[in-house]
Design a protein around this motif. Structure first.
Motif, PDB file in Angstrom:
ATOM      1  N   PRO A  63       0.789  -1.317   0.098  1.00  0.00           N
ATOM      2  CA  PRO A  63      -0.123   0.261   0.086  1.00  0.00           C
ATOM      3  C   PRO A  63       0.973   1.424  -0.062  1.00  0.00           C
ATOM      4  CG  PRO A  63       0.106  -1.115   2.178  1.00  0.00           C
ATOM      5  CD  PRO A  63       0.873  -1.893   0.959  1.00  0.00           C
ATOM      6  N   MET A  64       0.355   2.314  -0.369  1.00  0.00           N
ATOM      7  CA  MET A  64       1.067   3.547  -0.626  1.00  0.00           C
ATOM      8  C   MET A  64       1.551   3.888   0.817  1.00  0.00           C
ATOM      9  SD  MET A  64       1.205   5.617  -3.005  1.00  0.00           S
ATOM     10  CE  MET A  64       0.208   6.274  -4.374  1.00  0.00           C
ATOM     11  N   ALA A  65       0.928   3.413   1.993  1.00  0.00           N
ATOM     12  CA  ALA A  65       1.476   3.880   3.219  1.00  0.00           C
ATOM     13  C   ALA A  65       2.610   3.431   3.799  1.00  0.00           C
ATOM     14  CB  ALA A  65       0.482   3.938   4.224  1.00  0.00           C
ATOM     15  N   GLY A  66       3.027   2.282   2.849  1.00  0.00           N
ATOM     16  CA  GLY A  66       4.133   1.463   3.239  1.00  0.00           C
ATOM     17  C   GLY A  66       5.445   1.759   2.511  1.00  0.00           C
ATOM     18  N   THR A  67       5.385   2.783   1.722  1.00  0.00           N
ATOM     19  CA  THR A  67       6.399   3.320   0.696  1.00  0.00           C
ATOM     20  C   THR A  67       7.772   3.745   1.582  1.00  0.00           C
ATOM     21  OG1 THR A  67       5.684   5.307   0.030  1.00  0.00           O
ATOM     22  CG2 THR A  67       5.385   3.156  -1.317  1.00  0.00           C
TER      23      THR A  67
END
Ligand code: BTN
Length: 237
Positions: A63-67
């Protein structure tokens, strides 16, 4: 990963973004010189010949939040490669790679991560890494307080070897968030220190006590523990 090499290009990140738009993946764009290198906050990133300017394009299933963890992984990889080259680099939260020169922390590596996708899944990630390798710090604008591998070592590094080690380390550590955070803790110069962090919600001052997935700094203000996801960090002592 394929490697695309350029003697000179405006920006390896811009090129990698274009490749992403064409549907490409798993490419490293590498340049000897960038004529329009970009840093964070859209600042100019001075990229003379002799440095290592590269961007890694990939499509992770996160997910985006993991980048943010990829940016930390790049800092860990650059630090590991620098230490193997005899330069005692350290990481300042979140991802500045510094070296102490005459009692002052100077910047050796900058990292700029860009991405696109939906909240629950990224489409692509470009991690741009700029290493002041064999460059004269006097050729880089002084506001960044720069140093370089060659300036610290007193002799040039083998850029091909350094780049190989950097990419290997990024690959090894990059897929495992716990390994990234553990190595980040080892290399950090921020943990245990008094910090002031300017965030979009205001200023947080206290002692940096830990880093948490996906890259937030935990600060003990004396009254409470605050988790800071993003901001400009100053070491107070
Ligand atoms: C920063 O500290 O502000 C980040 C600097 C990032 C520079 C690298 S060099 C390779 C890649 N291409 C760019 O235009 N920027 C990144």
């Amino acid at each position: 990963f394929d490697v695309e090499y350029h003697d000179a290009i405006p920006s390896t990140n811009a090129r990698a973004r274009d490749l992403a738009g064409e549907g490409t993946t798993d490419v490293v764009v590498l340049a000897d010189e960038q004529t329009g290198g970009r840093g964070r906050l859209d600042r100019e990133w001075h990229s003379p010949s002799g440095g290592i300017w590269l961007s890694v394009l990939f499509r992770p299933d996160v997910p985006m939040a993991g980048t943010p963890v990829f940016t930390l992984a790049a800092a860990v990889a650059a630090t590991r490669a620098a230490r193997e080259a005899g330069v005692e680099a350290v990481i300042k939260w979140p991802n500045d790679v510094l070296v102490e020169v005459d009692g002052e922390e100077r910047k050796l590596v900058g990292i700029l991560t860009e991405m696109e996708g939906e909240a629950d899944r990224v489409s692509w990630v470009v991690v741009g890494i700029g290493v002041n390798a064999n460059v004269d710090p006097d050729d880089i604008p002084a506001e960044t307080a720069p140093t370089s591998l060659s300036a610290v070592r007193g002799e040039p590094v083998d850029r091909r070897r350094f780049t190989q080690r950097l990419l290997e380390a990024f690959d090894t550590v990059g897929s495992d968030p716990d390994a990234v955070l553990d190595s980040w803790r080892d290399y950090s110069t921020t943990l245990g220190r008094a910090v002031r962090i300017d965030t979009s919600q205001g200023t947080v001052t206290g002692e940096a006590v830990d880093i948490e997935y996906p890259g937030s700094l935990v600060v003990d203000t004396g009254e409470e523990r605050v988790t800071v996801a993003a901001g400009d960090c100053d070491h107070l002592r």
